[in-house]
Design a protein around this motif. Structure first.
Motif, PDB file in Angstrom:
ATOM      1  N   LEU A 567     -21.582 -10.134   6.969  1.00 36.21           N
ATOM      2  CA  LEU A 567     -21.948  -9.319   8.132  1.00 36.21           C
ATOM      3  C   LEU A 567     -22.311  -7.882   7.769  1.00 36.21           C
ATOM      4  CD1 LEU A 567     -19.420 -10.463  10.899  1.00 36.21           C
ATOM      5  CD2 LEU A 567     -21.795 -11.125  10.588  1.00 36.21           C
ATOM      6  N   LEU A 568     -21.679  -7.343   6.737  1.00 41.48           N
ATOM      7  CA  LEU A 568     -21.925  -5.951   6.356  1.00 41.48           C
ATOM      8  C   LEU A 568     -22.818  -5.911   5.117  1.00 41.48           C
ATOM      9  CD1 LEU A 568     -18.300  -4.518   6.802  1.00 41.48           C
ATOM     10  CD2 LEU A 568     -20.163  -4.524   8.462  1.00 41.48           C
ATOM     11  N   LYS A 569     -24.062  -5.520   5.315  1.00 37.44           N
ATOM     12  CA  LYS A 569     -25.030  -5.507   4.212  1.00 37.44           C
ATOM     13  C   LYS A 569     -25.074  -4.155   3.500  1.00 37.44           C
ATOM     14  CE  LYS A 569     -26.324  -9.589   5.676  1.00 37.44           C
ATOM     15  NZ  LYS A 569     -25.823 -10.808   5.002  1.00 37.44           N
ATOM     16  N   GLU A 570     -24.821  -3.080   4.250  1.00 36.90           N
ATOM     17  CA  GLU A 570     -24.910  -1.726   3.695  1.00 36.90           C
ATOM     18  C   GLU A 570     -23.540  -1.144   3.356  1.00 36.90           C
ATOM     19  OE1 GLU A 570     -27.706   0.123   3.167  1.00 36.90           O
ATOM     20  OE2 GLU A 570     -29.006  -1.522   3.786  1.00 36.90           O
ATOM     21  N   VAL A 571     -22.546  -1.507   4.137  1.00 42.14           N
ATOM     22  CA  VAL A 571     -21.216  -0.895   4.016  1.00 42.14           C
ATOM     23  C   VAL A 571     -20.277  -1.818   3.240  1.00 42.14           C
ATOM     24  CG1 VAL A 571     -19.245   0.026   5.306  1.00 42.14           C
ATOM     25  CG2 VAL A 571     -21.569   0.268   6.222  1.00 42.14           C
ATOM     26  N   PRO A 572     -19.564  -1.296   2.245  1.00 37.79           N
ATOM     27  CA  PRO A 572     -18.611  -2.141   1.515  1.00 37.79           C
ATOM     28  C   PRO A 572     -17.415  -2.503   2.393  1.00 37.79           C
ATOM     29  CG  PRO A 572     -18.418   0.140   0.798  1.00 37.79           C
ATOM     30  CD  PRO A 572     -19.611   0.083   1.709  1.00 37.79           C
ATOM     31  N   VAL A 573     -16.941  -3.737   2.263  1.00 36.92           N
ATOM     32  CA  VAL A 573     -15.768  -4.161   3.026  1.00 36.92           C
ATOM     33  C   VAL A 573     -14.520  -3.830   2.208  1.00 36.92           C
ATOM     34  CG1 VAL A 573     -15.708  -6.516   2.078  1.00 36.92           C
ATOM     35  CG2 VAL A 573     -14.755  -6.068   4.336  1.00 36.92           C
ATOM     36  N   ALA A 574     -13.444  -3.468   2.895  1.00 37.44           N
ATOM     37  CA  ALA A 574     -12.185  -3.154   2.212  1.00 37.44           C
ATOM     38  C   ALA A 574     -11.034  -3.754   3.005  1.00 37.44           C
ATOM     39  CB  ALA A 574     -12.009  -1.640   2.086  1.00 37.44           C
ATOM     40  N   PHE A 575     -10.006  -4.181   2.302  1.00 39.77           N
ATOM     41  CA  PHE A 575      -8.836  -4.743   2.967  1.00 39.77           C
ATOM     42  C   PHE A 575      -7.618  -4.555   2.077  1.00 39.77           C
ATOM     43  CE2 PHE A 575     -11.443  -8.001   0.951  1.00 39.77           C
ATOM     44  CZ  PHE A 575     -10.577  -8.546   0.018  1.00 39.77           C
ATOM     45  N   GLU A 576      -6.468  -4.738   2.683  1.00 35.75           N
ATOM     46  CA  GLU A 576      -5.193  -4.553   1.986  1.00 35.75           C
ATOM     47  C   GLU A 576      -4.391  -5.839   2.115  1.00 35.75           C
ATOM     48  OE1 GLU A 576      -1.378  -1.994   3.177  1.00 35.75           O
ATOM     49  OE2 GLU A 576      -3.132  -0.733   2.796  1.00 35.75           O
ATOM     50  N   ILE A 577      -3.820  -6.293   1.017  1.00 41.62           N
ATOM     51  CA  ILE A 577      -3.005  -7.508   1.039  1.00 41.62           C
ATOM     52  C   ILE A 577      -1.603  -7.186   0.539  1.00 41.62           C
ATOM     53  CG2 ILE A 577      -2.675  -9.781  -0.015  1.00 41.62           C
ATOM     54  CD1 ILE A 577      -5.634 -10.253   0.148  1.00 41.62           C
ATOM     55  N   ASN A 578      -0.596  -7.485   1.374  1.00 38.63           N
ATOM     56  CA  ASN A 578       0.805  -7.246   1.021  1.00 38.63           C
ATOM     57  C   ASN A 578       1.588  -8.551   1.094  1.00 38.63           C
ATOM     58  OD1 ASN A 578       1.243  -4.103   0.921  1.00 38.63           O
ATOM     59  ND2 ASN A 578      -0.096  -4.482   2.667  1.00 38.63           N
ATOM     60  N   VAL A 579       2.637  -8.631   0.301  1.00 38.18           N
ATOM     61  CA  VAL A 579       3.522  -9.796   0.301  1.00 38.18           C
ATOM     62  C   VAL A 579       4.911  -9.347   0.709  1.00 38.18           C
ATOM     63  CG1 VAL A 579       4.574 -11.614  -1.104  1.00 38.18           C
ATOM     64  CG2 VAL A 579       2.188 -10.953  -1.495  1.00 38.18           C
ATOM     65  N   SER A 580       5.538 -10.104   1.610  1.00 31.66           N
ATOM     66  CA  SER A 580       6.852  -9.707   2.108  1.00 31.66           C
ATOM     67  C   SER A 580       7.627 -10.931   2.586  1.00 31.66           C
ATOM     68  CB  SER A 580       6.685  -8.711   3.262  1.00 31.66           C
ATOM     69  OG  SER A 580       7.931  -8.381   3.834  1.00 31.66           O
ATOM     70  N   GLN A 581       8.948 -10.794   2.633  1.00 29.55           N
ATOM     71  CA  GLN A 581       9.779 -11.869   3.178  1.00 29.55           C
ATOM     72  C   GLN A 581       9.734 -11.858   4.701  1.00 29.55           C
ATOM     73  OE1 GLN A 581      11.229 -13.985   0.872  1.00 29.55           O
ATOM     74  NE2 GLN A 581      11.494 -15.332   2.630  1.00 29.55           N
ATOM     75  N   THR A 582       9.498 -10.665   5.268  1.00 25.62           N
ATOM     76  CA  THR A 582       9.378 -10.540   6.721  1.00 25.62           C
ATOM     77  C   THR A 582       7.977 -10.036   7.060  1.00 25.62           C
ATOM     78  OG1 THR A 582      10.069  -8.227   6.888  1.00 25.62           O
ATOM     79  CG2 THR A 582      11.818  -9.908   6.822  1.00 25.62           C
ATOM     80  N   TRP A 583       7.691 -10.000   8.353  1.00 28.97           N
ATOM     81  CA  TRP A 583       6.375  -9.533   8.776  1.00 28.97           C
ATOM     82  C   TRP A 583       6.196  -8.049   8.475  1.00 28.97           C
ATOM     83  CZ3 TRP A 583       4.283 -10.467  14.453  1.00 28.97           C
ATOM     84  CH2 TRP A 583       2.935 -10.136  14.505  1.00 28.97           C
ATOM     85  N   ASN A 584       7.268  -7.303   8.374  1.00 25.89           N
ATOM     86  CA  ASN A 584       7.161  -5.901   7.965  1.00 25.89           C
ATOM     87  C   ASN A 584       6.711  -5.837   6.518  1.00 25.89           C
ATOM     88  OD1 ASN A 584       7.780  -4.523  10.259  1.00 25.89           O
ATOM     89  ND2 ASN A 584       9.935  -4.210   9.784  1.00 25.89           N
ATOM     90  N   LYS A 585       5.779  -4.946   6.220  1.00 21.01           N
ATOM     91  CA  LYS A 585       5.324  -4.804   4.837  1.00 21.01           C
ATOM     92  C   LYS A 585       6.436  -4.173   4.000  1.00 21.01           C
ATOM     93  CE  LYS A 585       0.651  -3.994   6.545  1.00 21.01           C
ATOM     94  NZ  LYS A 585      -0.428  -3.010   6.719  1.00 21.01           N
ATOM     95  N   ASP A 586       6.772  -4.807   2.866  1.00 21.77           N
ATOM     96  CA  ASP A 586       7.800  -4.248   1.975  1.00 21.77           C
ATOM     97  C   ASP A 586       7.285  -2.992   1.282  1.00 21.77           C
ATOM     98  OD1 ASP A 586       9.539  -6.208   2.654  1.00 21.77           O
ATOM     99  OD2 ASP A 586       9.200  -7.444   0.867  1.00 21.77           O
TER     100      ASP A 586
END
Length: 586
Positions: A567-586
């Motif tokens: 979907l984004l041809k001009e703008v770079p996509v960025a995201f963050e991936i976290n792993v945790s035992q609970t839904w709260n980010k450790d």
């Protein structure tokens, strides 16, 4: 209308023979639901399964046919052909829980109707409404809640079940014609196109997403029930104590809106009036008075009550240590999903820790970064914003430096927070006056109207493509009174107000992006022990076995990247991936 009512296992071979060369079948079910207000997908049982082609309609009685033979038949037919139905999520969930059957290629006339309506909330999308609107015929739905559990069904019940298939055949044909008449910037080429001949990429995406939404709802999300019960007990006690203290001290019921308004106005607190002329004591209007004890206590009571209500809501929908919610696939005009029974998209950050992956499993919490701003930059082709994203700059810090005149590296946390309000407010066209309220209510930042005007001017001077887009949109609306906008994928939406006109294509593109990432992720899972358990606008929550953690992170990362690049041809996509035992980010 020729109808074959099937009650014997031996007849299934004949049905299979008649269906073998058909690329798709029409599907409906009748379920013996004990309580339609509390449908139980794990306990309620399918009574009838209606299958149809343009030549035949078969009504299969699940109470009469041997279960193992019916299950084998359904897998053979429904997992290897296209399946057309109305509000298919209902049927697919029951097919999964009753028979372990998971159709992969589907077309839902309810979802198609929502897309074709282009955000028009006045349109109805029930099977009877569609039948009337598209075929000028009417169908009787009075037998929908009839006693489907009785041993021998009446002829009227069987005929009723068959008529829904007949209605589906007519609706589907008309919808495909309408869908293929709509132009889109991209074209579909997957299974939805191959089986149903649907060219529209938005329709193809929504249909591909539906089976995975079914799996997500049936998976539920794990919760620490012991922790939940403890929190309910503590929250209830705290709320009751605060409530009693307030009532004793001030002689006012803090949960009575009228009593609270009278109490606050008598104490000199200025409250705004609603459109109907009554005073409003909503939290956002009380924040300026938090230094006063009575207001601080009132806000604390409301906070505790809100948390308590959410905890008790969650408890209602727990089964075997998991919360099972429902989602509206297209819950807003933009295509965004919404959640209910219970709402799993509005869990406060303070309560997320009670959602806990079981032993041997973890949560992967994946968020797209500043995705609406990235989409907005792509949509408007704003050179300065695109350049900032390509250079990896923090857009909030950059905006803060522009509106304040300070160096990028000297921006404070408070100034960045202010810029956050400005970025998310002004891309959607709010006025300087509205910016003052938006910054205060959503980010706790106080600015004057004069400051808001200066920030407004500086923002649009630097991000000039937004100013041009907004002005053109306003001009078009003034002349035509409405405007048809579309997302980057081609989802079309009709807007009558300026703020909707600039909001729809951005938020709609975000919805398309998230659903696309989920489809790509699920298609690449293979034998990994992982599943999506919740979705919140720009966030994907995955439950994964620890043994498959690293591989699943890789698959999820690739899916989010691919969807972004599509979907984004001009703008770079960025995201963050976290792993945790609970839904709260450790």
């Amino acid at each position: 209308m020729k109808v074959d009512y099937i009650t014997q296992s031996e007849k299934l071979e004949e049905v299979l023979e008649k269906l073998k060369d058909k690329p798709y079948v029409f599907l409906d079910t009748e379920v013996a639901v004990k309580d339609f207000e509390k449908i139980d997908y794990f306990k309620d049982k399918i009574r009838l399964i209606q299958l149809g082609t343009y030549d035949d309609i078969f009504v299969l009685d699940a109470y009469k046919i041997e279960k193992d033979k019916l299950e084998k038949f359904l897998k053979e037919v429904l997992e290897n052909k296209g399946v057309i139905g109305h509000n298919l999520k209902f049927d697919l969930k029951f097919l999964a829980t009753n028979f372990g059957v998971y159709p992969k290629v589907v077309f839902d006339t309810y979802i198609a109707s929502k897309i074709l309506s282009k955000g028009d909330n006045s349109q109805k999308h029930s099977l009877s409404a569609l039948t009337t609107r598209l075929t000028n015929q009417e169908i009787d739905k009075s037998y929908q809640t009839s006693p489907w559990w009785i041993e021998n069904l009446t002829k009227e019940q069987i005929d009723y079940a068959a008529k829904d298939i007949d209605a589906l055949r007519n609706i589907y044909k008309e919808q495909v014609l309408q869908i293929n008449q709509e132009e889109a910037p991209l074209k579909s080429s997957g299974e939805t196109y191959k089986v149903f001949g649907v060219k529209n990429p938005v329709v193809a995406l929504e249909m591909a997403f539906l089976p995975y939404l079914v799996k997500m709802e049936l998976s539920g999300i794990p919760i620490n029930q012991e922790k939940l019960n403890t929190l309910i007990k503590e929250s209830k006690s705290k709320f009751q104590n605060l409530y009693i203290d307030f009532k004793r001290k001030y002689g006012v019921d803090p949960m009575s809106p009228q009593q609270v308004v009278n109490f606050l106005t008598k104490r000199g607190i200025k409250l705004p009036k609603t459109e109907k002329g009554s005073f409003s004591s909503q939290d956002i209007y009380l924040k300026d008075y938090e230094d006063r004890e009575e207001v601080r206590l009132l806000l604390q009571i409301r906070y505790e009550k809100k948390n308590l209500d959410k905890l008790e809501e969650l408890k209602i929908y727990i089964k075997d240590g998991r919360v099972y919610g429902e989602f509206k696939q297209i819950g807003a005009s933009t295509g965004r999903m919404s959640s209910y029974k219970p709402n799993l998209q509005n869990i406060p950050r303070s309560l997320k820790h009670i959602f806990q992956a079981p032993a041997g499993y973890k949560f992967i919490i994946a968020d797209y970064s500043q995705i609406e701003l990235r989409i907005a930059a792509e949509y408007t082709k704003d050179e300065n914003m695109i350049k900032a994203f390509k250079e990896g700059k923090d857009l909030h810090k950059l905006t803060a430096s522009i509106i304040t005149g300070k160096n990028y590296d000297d921006i404070t946390k408070e100034e960045r927070n202010l810029a956050k309000a400005i970025n998310f407010g002004l891309i959607y066209g709010i006025s300087p006056k509205s910016l003052v309220e938006y910054a205060k209510n959503n980010y706790g930042v106080s600015i004057t109207l004069q400051e808001a005007k200066i920030f407004h001017e500086n923002f649009f001077r630097y991000y000039s493509a937004f100013k041009e887009w907004h002005e053109k949109t306003k001009e078009y609306l003034e002349k035509r009174k409405f405007i048809e906008q579309q997302t980057l994928l081609g989802r079309k939406l009709i807007a009558y107000k300026f703020t909707d006109a600039v909001n729809y294509p951005i938020q709609g593109s975000g919805s398309d992006l998230l659903k696309m990432a989920v489809v790509l992720f699920n298609r690449s899972l293979d034998d990994l022990d992982a599943k999506v358990v919740n979705l919140i606008h720009d966030e994907i929550l995955v439950e994964v076995a620890e043994k498959d953690l690293e591989k699943t992170k890789e698959v999820l990362s690739q899916a989010m990247e691919r969807a972004g690049r599509y979907l984004l041809k001009e703008v770079p996509v960025a995201f963050e991936i976290n792993v945790s035992q609970t839904w709260n980010k450790d």
